[in-house]
Each structure stands twice: as structure tokens, then as C-alpha cells.
Motif scaffolding. Structure first.
Motif, PDB file in Angstrom:
ATOM      1  N   HIS A  53      25.768  -3.440  27.980  1.00  0.00           N
ATOM      2  CA  HIS A  53      26.923  -4.152  29.318  1.00  0.00           C
ATOM      3  C   HIS A  53      28.455  -4.370  28.862  1.00  0.00           C
ATOM      4  O   HIS A  53      29.598  -4.076  29.957  1.00  0.00           O
ATOM      5  CB  HIS A  53      25.954  -5.118  29.063  1.00  0.00           C
ATOM      6  N   LYS A  54      28.852  -4.094  28.087  1.00  0.00           N
ATOM      7  CA  LYS A  54      29.903  -4.199  27.426  1.00  0.00           C
ATOM      8  C   LYS A  54      30.666  -2.163  27.258  1.00  0.00           C
ATOM      9  O   LYS A  54      31.870  -2.766  28.090  1.00  0.00           O
ATOM     10  CB  LYS A  54      30.142  -3.890  25.626  1.00  0.00           C
ATOM     11  N   ASN A  55      29.613  -1.922  27.442  1.00  0.00           N
ATOM     12  CA  ASN A  55      30.521   0.061  28.030  1.00  0.00           C
ATOM     13  C   ASN A  55      31.050  -0.595  29.560  1.00  0.00           C
ATOM     14  O   ASN A  55      31.525   0.030  30.261  1.00  0.00           O
ATOM     15  CB  ASN A  55      29.700   1.201  28.180  1.00  0.00           C
ATOM     16  N   HIS A  56      30.178  -0.560  29.651  1.00  0.00           N
ATOM     17  CA  HIS A  56      30.074  -0.880  31.575  1.00  0.00           C
ATOM     18  C   HIS A  56      30.898  -2.347  32.223  1.00  0.00           C
ATOM     19  O   HIS A  56      31.448  -1.347  33.476  1.00  0.00           O
ATOM     20  CB  HIS A  56      28.484  -1.513  32.183  1.00  0.00           C
ATOM     21  N   ASN A 105      18.041  -4.390  21.970  1.00  0.00           N
ATOM     22  CA  ASN A 105      19.526  -5.854  21.958  1.00  0.00           C
ATOM     23  C   ASN A 105      20.829  -4.923  21.782  1.00  0.00           C
ATOM     24  O   ASN A 105      21.001  -5.431  22.363  1.00  0.00           O
ATOM     25  CB  ASN A 105      19.279  -6.908  21.606  1.00  0.00           C
ATOM     26  N   LYS A 106      20.363  -4.366  20.616  1.00  0.00           N
ATOM     27  CA  LYS A 106      21.946  -3.642  20.181  1.00  0.00           C
ATOM     28  C   LYS A 106      22.480  -1.742  21.627  1.00  0.00           C
ATOM     29  O   LYS A 106      23.797  -2.567  22.285  1.00  0.00           O
ATOM     30  CB  LYS A 106      21.385  -2.913  18.878  1.00  0.00           C
TER      31      LYS A 106
END
Length: 57
Positions: free
Chosen positions: A21-24, A14-15
Motif C-alpha cells: 500500500h505504501k508503494n502503491h 501484514n508487513k
């Protein structure tokens, strides 16, 4: 014991997904997600959604 190992692996997974997703999202904002048709649609949808949520706040 086995469930603890599975639980820890799920937390790690999950991490990794959260970081991806944050980086994307940052790549999309900077326009670094590519020049193909799918990348252009992705930026369009991301930016329209972001504007929409700003408007309803």
C-alpha cells in the motif's frame, strides 16, 4: 506451538500488505499507476482525498 507459527505468518503478511500500500500510494502520486480509466479514477480520488485532509488539518 501452532498458534505461534500462525501469528508469525500473520505478522509477515501484514508487513507485506503495508509495504504494498505504501508503494502503491507513491506510484499514484507520481502518476505511475497506469493510463486506464480505473487508474485515472484512482488518481482523482486519491488526490481529492489528500487535498480534503490537508484542508481540515
Amino acid at each position: 506451538m501452532k498458534s505461534n507459527i500462525l501469528h508469525q505468518r500473520q505478522k509477515e503478511h501484514n508487513k507485506r500488505v503495508l509495504d504494498f500500500h505504501k508503494n502503491h500510494a507513491l506510484e499514484i502520486e507520481r502518476g505511475e499507476n497506469g493510463n486506464g480509466m480505473l487508474a485515472k479514477w484512482e488518481r482523482f480520488v486519491y488526490n481529492k482525498g489528500k487535498a480534503f485532509f490537508k484542508a481540515i488539518k
